[in-house]
Design a protein around this motif. Structure first.
Motif, short mmCIF file in Angstrom:
data_model
loop_
_atom_site.label_atom_id
_atom_site.label_comp_id
_atom_site.label_asym_id
_atom_site.label_seq_id
_atom_site.Cartn_x
_atom_site.Cartn_y
_atom_site.Cartn_z
N LEU A 142 60.82 -15.44 9.93
CA LEU A 142 60.84 -14.63 11.29
C LEU A 142 62.01 -13.60 11.18
O LEU A 142 61.83 -12.44 11.74
N ALA A 143 63.27 -14.13 11.09
CA ALA A 143 64.28 -13.33 11.24
C ALA A 143 64.49 -12.11 10.18
O ALA A 143 64.53 -11.00 10.49
N GLN A 144 63.97 -12.48 8.98
CA GLN A 144 63.57 -11.31 7.91
C GLN A 144 62.52 -10.40 8.45
O GLN A 144 62.84 -9.05 8.39
N ILE A 145 61.57 -10.93 9.23
CA ILE A 145 60.44 -9.94 9.59
C ILE A 145 60.94 -9.14 10.93
O ILE A 145 60.71 -7.73 10.77
N PHE A 146 61.60 -9.73 11.61
CA PHE A 146 62.29 -8.81 12.59
C PHE A 146 63.17 -7.84 12.31
O PHE A 146 63.22 -6.74 12.59
N HIS A 147 64.00 -8.33 11.17
CA HIS A 147 64.87 -7.18 10.61
C HIS A 147 64.38 -6.10 9.99
O HIS A 147 64.93 -4.91 10.20
N LEU A 148 63.15 -6.40 9.28
CA LEU A 148 62.62 -5.38 8.66
C LEU A 148 62.01 -4.34 9.86
O LEU A 148 61.94 -2.93 9.62
N GLN A 158 56.37 -5.35 2.60
CA GLN A 158 57.08 -6.55 2.74
C GLN A 158 57.01 -7.43 3.86
O GLN A 158 57.13 -8.73 3.71
N THR A 159 56.52 -6.94 4.94
CA THR A 159 56.26 -7.24 6.21
C THR A 159 54.95 -8.44 5.81
O THR A 159 55.09 -9.68 6.23
N LEU A 164 52.41 -13.83 4.94
CA LEU A 164 51.64 -14.82 4.07
C LEU A 164 52.55 -15.95 3.68
O LEU A 164 52.07 -17.14 3.62
N GLN A 165 53.91 -15.91 3.27
CA GLN A 165 54.71 -16.93 3.01
C GLN A 165 54.96 -17.97 4.27
O GLN A 165 54.58 -19.06 4.22
N LEU A 166 55.15 -17.26 5.65
CA LEU A 166 54.89 -17.99 6.83
C LEU A 166 53.67 -18.57 7.02
O LEU A 166 53.66 -19.91 7.43
N TRP A 167 52.81 -18.00 6.83
CA TRP A 167 51.54 -18.68 7.06
C TRP A 167 51.15 -20.07 6.36
O TRP A 167 50.71 -20.92 6.78
#
Length: 294
Positions: A142-148, A158-159, A164-167
């Motif tokens: 989630l931190a990576q998604i927020f940063h993007l 990338q998001t 998909l990794q998170l899910w």
């Protein structure tokens, strides 16, 4: 103090579109102190939601649960679940809201095998604790998604890869044993709750009773009390008063009408009673609220 309301329909479904039809994903760096009374009130949406508390502590209400989410912790909220966020002092709460169909289209193997089972199970939410390995993995993603999302150029591919990794991690660890029967029961109960809420929203200026509210959903008064308590933790008449107060707050902010006119317009029998209720609910008088809203 400027109201920053969340827009819902009469069933409390959030009406704002999250993202676009071609990319149903949205990122919100929400500061709860920017919302009126530090609260994102009761709402639901078909989309999935994941939050992380970056600063302070947020309180999430899901049904009859009060979930305290401190800094560094997070929460997954399933599709179609009524929920509410608030904070006492401070809570910066970045979050993402996205359609399940962003992960895979309906009528595909991926959707039917890995997404639909989560949507149909009775799970309402999953707490994310950084001390639990798999939950910490989700928080890191989630931190990576927020940063993007905070970059000037959006990285949709990338998001999606990160989602998909998170899910996959979420799906492997969620307790889905309750099955579809419990979810159907939950949906039926929530539909009754929403029907009564809709009746209150449409008739709040009138002299409503508990019997009137229960009758709108064709249930007994005791059953209405139970559904409200299980769903949003307050009795039906208390919700009616809170809704009247929220409509009165809107009028105080958007009009110059005197309190003596706002009180009967929002269903209160007298200006004095309205002022007492308002101060008890919001800890300030109607006129003090109006001044702060300027």
């Amino acid at each position: 103090m400027n109201p920053y309301p969340i827009l819902v329909d009469d069933t409390l479904r959030e009406t704002m579109q999250h993202g676009t039809s071609s990319y149903p994903f949205a990122y919100y760096p929400d500061d709860l102190t920017q919302f009126d009374f530090h609260c994102i009130d009761w709402h639901w949406h078909h989309e999935l939601e994941l939050i992380v508390v970056a600063e302070g502590t947020a309180i999430c209400r899901v049904g009859n649960e009060n979930i305290e989410v401190p800094q560094g912790h997070g929460l997954f909220i399933n599709s179609g679940i009524l929920h509410r966020f608030e904070c006492e002092e401070q809570a910066f709460m970045p979050n993402i809201v996205f359609s399940p169909q962003l992960l895979a289209a309906k009528d595909t193997l991926i959707y039917e095998k890995y997404i639909q089972p989560v949507l149909q199970c009775a799970l309402t939410r999953q707490y994310l604790d950084p001390q639990v390995d798999w939950q910490n993995q989700i928080l890191s993603i989630l931190a990576q998604i927020f940063h993007l999302q905070e970059q000037h150029v959006k990285e949709e591919l990338q998001t999606l890869q990160l989602l998909l990794q998170l899910w996959e991690i979420l799906f492997r660890h969620l307790d889905r044993t309750s099955g579809t029967v419990d979810r159907q029961r939950l949906n039926h109960t929530q539909a009754k709750l929403q029907k009564m809420m809709q009746y209150i929203h449409e008739h709040f200026p009138e002299d409503l009773t508990l019997a009137d509210i229960a009758s709108s959903a064709s249930i007994s008064k005791n059953r209405a009390m139970q559904i409200f308590q299980d769903g949003i933790q307050i009795p039906p008449v208390s919700y009616l008063i809170q809704y009247r107060l929220s409509k009165a707050a809107d009028l105080l902010y958007t009009t110059t009408k005197p309190v003596s006119a706002i009180a009967p317009e929002t269903g209160f029998t007298s200006a004095g009673y309205f002022c007492r209720c308002f101060k008890k609910r919001y800890q300030i008088s109607p006129m003090e609220y109006r001044k702060r809203s300027l």
